[in-house]
Design a protein around this motif. Sequence first.
Motif, PDB file in Angstrom:
ATOM      1  N   ASP A   1     100.145 125.080   4.035  1.00  0.00           N
ATOM      2  CA  ASP A   1      99.517 124.505   2.856  1.00  0.00           C
ATOM      3  C   ASP A   1      99.200 123.026   3.065  1.00  0.00           C
ATOM      4  OD1 ASP A   1      99.707 126.945   1.589  1.00  0.00           O
ATOM      5  OD2 ASP A   1     101.532 126.431   0.472  1.00  0.00           O
ATOM      6  N   LEU A   2     100.148 122.287   3.602  1.00  0.00           N
ATOM      7  CA  LEU A   2      99.941 120.857   3.824  1.00  0.00           C
ATOM      8  C   LEU A   2      98.925 120.604   4.927  1.00  0.00           C
ATOM      9  CD1 LEU A   2     103.660 119.662   3.533  1.00  0.00           C
ATOM     10  CD2 LEU A   2     101.836 119.412   1.838  1.00  0.00           C
ATOM     11  N   THR A   3      98.890 121.505   5.908  1.00  0.00           N
ATOM     12  CA  THR A   3      97.886 121.381   6.966  1.00  0.00           C
ATOM     13  C   THR A   3      96.486 121.521   6.385  1.00  0.00           C
ATOM     14  OG1 THR A   3      99.384 122.238   8.660  1.00  0.00           O
ATOM     15  CG2 THR A   3      97.042 122.394   9.115  1.00  0.00           C
ATOM     16  N   LYS A   4      96.318 122.462   5.485  1.00  0.00           N
ATOM     17  CA  LYS A   4      95.009 122.647   4.840  1.00  0.00           C
ATOM     18  C   LYS A   4      94.620 121.403   4.052  1.00  0.00           C
ATOM     19  CE  LYS A   4      92.444 125.753   1.782  1.00  0.00           C
ATOM     20  NZ  LYS A   4      91.832 124.640   1.043  1.00  0.00           N
ATOM     21  N   THR A   5      95.588 120.805   3.369  1.00  0.00           N
ATOM     22  CA  THR A   5      95.309 119.581   2.610  1.00  0.00           C
ATOM     23  C   THR A   5      94.850 118.464   3.530  1.00  0.00           C
ATOM     24  OG1 THR A   5      96.982 120.180   0.958  1.00  0.00           O
ATOM     25  CG2 THR A   5      96.302 117.875   1.039  1.00  0.00           C
ATOM     26  N   ALA A   6      95.545 118.302   4.667  1.00  0.00           N
ATOM     27  CA  ALA A   6      95.182 117.252   5.628  1.00  0.00           C
ATOM     28  C   ALA A   6      93.812 117.512   6.227  1.00  0.00           C
ATOM     29  CB  ALA A   6      96.248 117.163   6.714  1.00  0.00           C
ATOM     30  N   LYS A   7      93.549 118.761   6.558  1.00  0.00           N
ATOM     31  CA  LYS A   7      92.236 119.090   7.133  1.00  0.00           C
ATOM     32  C   LYS A   7      91.115 118.864   6.125  1.00  0.00           C
ATOM     33  CE  LYS A   7      93.486 122.445  10.710  1.00  0.00           C
ATOM     34  NZ  LYS A   7      93.324 123.831  11.198  1.00  0.00           N
ATOM     35  N   ASP A   8      91.351 119.256   4.878  1.00  0.00           N
ATOM     36  CA  ASP A   8      90.326 119.041   3.846  1.00  0.00           C
ATOM     37  C   ASP A   8      90.007 117.558   3.701  1.00  0.00           C
ATOM     38  OD1 ASP A   8      90.180 121.741   3.382  1.00  0.00           O
ATOM     39  OD2 ASP A   8      91.472 121.716   1.605  1.00  0.00           O
ATOM     40  N   TYR A   9      91.039 116.729   3.761  1.00  0.00           N
ATOM     41  CA  TYR A   9      90.828 115.290   3.634  1.00  0.00           C
ATOM     42  C   TYR A   9      89.982 114.771   4.807  1.00  0.00           C
ATOM     43  CZ  TYR A   9      91.788 110.320   2.968  1.00  0.00           C
ATOM     44  OH  TYR A   9      91.652 108.964   2.760  1.00  0.00           O
ATOM     45  N   VAL A  10      90.315 115.201   6.013  1.00  0.00           N
ATOM     46  CA  VAL A  10      89.578 114.757   7.197  1.00  0.00           C
ATOM     47  C   VAL A  10      88.140 115.272   7.156  1.00  0.00           C
ATOM     48  CG1 VAL A  10      89.433 114.983   9.717  1.00  0.00           C
ATOM     49  CG2 VAL A  10      91.628 114.492   8.630  1.00  0.00           C
ATOM     50  N   LEU A  11      87.961 116.529   6.753  1.00  0.00           N
ATOM     51  CA  LEU A  11      86.604 117.083   6.645  1.00  0.00           C
ATOM     52  C   LEU A  11      85.774 116.288   5.638  1.00  0.00           C
ATOM     53  CD1 LEU A  11      87.293 120.921   6.725  1.00  0.00           C
ATOM     54  CD2 LEU A  11      86.067 119.582   8.445  1.00  0.00           C
ATOM     55  N   GLN A  12      86.404 115.889   4.542  1.00  0.00           N
ATOM     56  CA  GLN A  12      85.690 115.085   3.530  1.00  0.00           C
ATOM     57  C   GLN A  12      85.297 113.737   4.112  1.00  0.00           C
ATOM     58  OE1 GLN A  12      84.741 116.219   0.695  1.00  0.00           O
ATOM     59  NE2 GLN A  12      83.981 114.367  -0.318  1.00  0.00           N
ATOM     60  N   ALA A  13      86.203 113.143   4.889  1.00  0.00           N
ATOM     61  CA  ALA A  13      85.885 111.854   5.510  1.00  0.00           C
ATOM     62  C   ALA A  13      84.733 111.979   6.495  1.00  0.00           C
ATOM     63  CB  ALA A  13      87.135 111.305   6.206  1.00  0.00           C
ATOM     64  N   ILE A  14      84.719 113.030   7.278  1.00  0.00           N
ATOM     65  CA  ILE A  14      83.631 113.244   8.235  1.00  0.00           C
ATOM     66  C   ILE A  14      82.325 113.537   7.507  1.00  0.00           C
ATOM     67  CG2 ILE A  14      82.815 114.776  10.085  1.00  0.00           C
ATOM     68  CD1 ILE A  14      85.729 115.097  10.960  1.00  0.00           C
ATOM     69  N   PHE A  15      82.421 114.305   6.415  1.00  0.00           N
ATOM     70  CA  PHE A  15      81.231 114.597   5.610  1.00  0.00           C
ATOM     71  C   PHE A  15      80.623 113.308   5.063  1.00  0.00           C
ATOM     72  CE2 PHE A  15      79.517 115.372   1.316  1.00  0.00           C
ATOM     73  CZ  PHE A  15      78.470 116.208   1.637  1.00  0.00           C
ATOM     74  N   ILE A  16      81.474 112.399   4.607  1.00  0.00           N
ATOM     75  CA  ILE A  16      80.995 111.116   4.073  1.00  0.00           C
ATOM     76  C   ILE A  16      80.321 110.305   5.174  1.00  0.00           C
ATOM     77  CG2 ILE A  16      81.767 108.902   3.132  1.00  0.00           C
ATOM     78  CD1 ILE A  16      83.924 110.483   1.601  1.00  0.00           C
ATOM     79  N   GLU A  17      80.943 110.294   6.352  1.00  0.00           N
ATOM     80  CA  GLU A  17      80.352 109.569   7.474  1.00  0.00           C
ATOM     81  C   GLU A  17      78.986 110.142   7.839  1.00  0.00           C
ATOM     82  OE1 GLU A  17      81.253 106.938   9.054  1.00  0.00           O
ATOM     83  OE2 GLU A  17      83.382 106.636   8.656  1.00  0.00           O
ATOM     84  N   GLU A  18      78.877 111.457   7.717  1.00  0.00           N
ATOM     85  CA  GLU A  18      77.629 112.121   8.091  1.00  0.00           C
ATOM     86  C   GLU A  18      76.536 111.874   7.036  1.00  0.00           C
ATOM     87  OE1 GLU A  18      75.992 116.660   8.975  1.00  0.00           O
ATOM     88  OE2 GLU A  18      78.118 116.287   8.590  1.00  0.00           O
ATOM     89  N   ARG A  19      76.918 111.849   5.767  1.00  0.00           N
ATOM     90  CA  ARG A  19      75.942 111.713   4.697  1.00  0.00           C
ATOM     91  C   ARG A  19      75.382 110.295   4.585  1.00  0.00           C
ATOM     92  NH1 ARG A  19      75.630 115.621   0.639  1.00  0.00           N
ATOM     93  NH2 ARG A  19      73.958 114.258  -0.139  1.00  0.00           N
ATOM     94  N   HIS A  20      76.170 109.323   4.966  1.00  0.00           N
ATOM     95  CA  HIS A  20      75.681 107.943   4.826  1.00  0.00           C
ATOM     96  C   HIS A  20      76.034 107.135   6.070  1.00  0.00           C
ATOM     97  CE1 HIS A  20      74.297 104.305   2.861  1.00  0.00           C
ATOM     98  NE2 HIS A  20      75.435 103.706   3.239  1.00  0.00           N
ATOM     99  N   ILE A  21      74.966 106.682   6.766  1.00  0.00           N
ATOM    100  CA  ILE A  21      75.129 105.844   7.950  1.00  0.00           C
ATOM    101  C   ILE A  21      74.937 104.403   7.517  1.00  0.00           C
ATOM    102  CG2 ILE A  21      74.336 105.365  10.290  1.00  0.00           C
ATOM    103  CD1 ILE A  21      75.438 108.157   9.922  1.00  0.00           C
ATOM    104  N   THR A  22      75.938 103.553   7.650  1.00  0.00           N
ATOM    105  CA  THR A  22      75.847 102.146   7.271  1.00  0.00           C
ATOM    106  C   THR A  22      75.375 101.338   8.464  1.00  0.00           C
ATOM    107  OG1 THR A  22      78.179 101.882   7.796  1.00  0.00           O
ATOM    108  CG2 THR A  22      77.633 102.324   5.513  1.00  0.00           C
ATOM    109  N   ARG A  23      74.259 100.577   8.263  1.00  0.00           N
ATOM    110  CA  ARG A  23      73.682  99.853   9.393  1.00  0.00           C
ATOM    111  C   ARG A  23      74.156  98.411   9.463  1.00  0.00           C
ATOM    112  NH1 ARG A  23      69.024 102.137   6.812  1.00  0.00           N
ATOM    113  NH2 ARG A  23      68.565 104.199   7.668  1.00  0.00           N
TER     114      ARG A  23
END
Length: 679
Positions: free
Chosen positions: A510-532
């Motif tokens: 359960d905690l592994t899923k929580t950690a993975k979801d958090y990391v996936l969200q962080a990667i999704f944010i990085e992918e959606r917005h590139i700061t120049r």
Amino acid sequence: MRGASGRLGWVDKRTQSLRSHRSERWRGFNTLRSDKALVMDDLILSINKLQDKFIALGKEQVNLPQIVVVGAQSAGKSSVLESLVRRNFLPRGTDVVTRCPLILQLVNCPKNPEGDKIRKSKGISHDEWGEFLKNDNNAYEMYEIGQIESQIMSRTASLAGDSKNISRARITLRIFSPSVLTLTLVDLPGVTKVPVGDQPIDIEDQILDLIKSFIENPESIILAVTPGNTDMATSDSLKLAKQVDPKGERTLAVVTKVDKMEGSSAEDVLTGKCIPVKLGIIGVINRSQEDLKKGKSIEDAIKNEEDYLQREYPELADKHGSAYLAKKLQTLLVKHIQAHIPEMRHSFLLNIDECKRILDKCGGKIDGRSCLEYSISTFCESFGNTIKGESADVESAILTGGAKLHCLFENLETSLLQVKPCEVFSLEQVILAIRLTSGVELPLVLAEHAFDQLMKPLVKRTKEPSLECISEVCRELKNVCRNSFPEETATRFPAAGEEVCKIVDGMIDDLTKTAKDYVLQAIFIEERHITRGQLSKIISGSRVLDVLTIKELQSFPKIQFRSDPNFTSSGKSNIGKLNPTIKDMRHAVLLGDMLNVYYEQLANRIWDTVVKATMALLVKELDKGLQLKLASQLNDKVDQLFIEGDSISQLRSKAERELQVLEESLGELDGLDFIMTKQ
């Protein structure tokens, strides 16, 4: 030597001498015996008690002093044993008859108050009788002396089958008689060369292995029976004895069929010149097949044996014959017992320590709730210490716990940073991205939209190693969990160990899923917005001016991107061959710089996010809630979980029986010290 002087006037003198000799040799068997003889009996009977206890226990690794009878088939072993008992009691035949080890315990039971006391205690009035040991409960079954042969045959068939196969299972027989000396021997199958009937083709090897398992015991005396009418150099029994006792220090040779030996070589054999054994060589005369057919009694055979030895070997007669053999064996066995008491005591003490160690491991009766509290507390403490590195096993050479997590995080960092954007994309891909993202008008200075599109797949590439790192942390935490549960509790109560691991595994998942979801969200944010904004150094630096001032293609520095001329040559492409322009090359050089700088910063951010999310949302959250979760989940299952497994209860019961037998046996040895003071 057998000179003429030994025969002069032998008719009268020898008759008188022989009568005196017989009287002396057998005197005391049916009368009150000397204190020394009684002490010898007590020593042997004490070892018999130990032997019976260990056989009933099924524990054979404890070596005890014993006499092991070894010989080839038809060498005369049965006749030798029957001469010691002075009774026909062994099965006979032309094939393999002895197919199980026979532990033969002879007990002198004279017709006097001492012997009658034994008869009275057993409720028997026979002069002599036999008893067979029940191996399962250390009790004996009583039989008349005439029933022994058939009982041996039936018990052999029960253990080894009705064919001619052999078995390692033992038959223990006691014979009580006024005609025997107290003595214990082990009769083994005779060595045979050729299988008979449905015997396995390796019957000889099986018999040899069985014999060696007894005679390899350094505390055994080897009674090597050899026919006198064969070549001693080829004797199977002497060959076997020499393999385990090369110096002959615990080997006694019995030469049968002495009356069939001829010439001076017979004296060389009987005087020990041909056989290198230190315990002696004793010649005997067995009853021949013709004697058996005629029904010749053992008493008559022994009388004839003595007559022959006095007549043919007057100087050697007192040291040979069946009667002398019995006394010699008893004397040797007693001395052997006395010499090996320290080794036996040491062996018993070692086995007692082992039994106590097993009992400590099994534990005593427990209170389920107390055991639950202890198990949870010990588990959580061990789990936490392993993660913190406070219970390191430096001798294991294996990374575990916190050290393993640190290694996993370092591997992730290396994996992310070893990606080089200019090696991921080809020059043709970059030029095409510039053109596709620019529309009608190419960008003037920086191809910002192309940068965004090229950066997104690089962001996606961080997903797989990041998630795999968290999965490996998950696996390591489960491994730590299994190693943290108290071993003695897991062994004794496997259901409790399994339930704890099941609960903790669920928490980790359960905690592994929580950690993975958090990391996936962080990667999704990085992918959606590139700061120049992070590229300001490149945009404002002299690098841009240097690139913009280049007027010819030949003047460009080496491009970082690899070349892939076939990129646009597929059948579906309508682009044709790309011909890079000066503007394309300018943008490509700057894009390479931008991608390298931005990806390195991105990789560090993703790595940092994975580490923080894994530690905060998985490792520390697990450590914080572990004890409370286990207590709440297991509290209602105490009665079901802390039930001792059958294997543990059986192991404890076995160890308790062994410990009792060993402690009783140690007491017997202490009693032997007192017995020996009587001599």
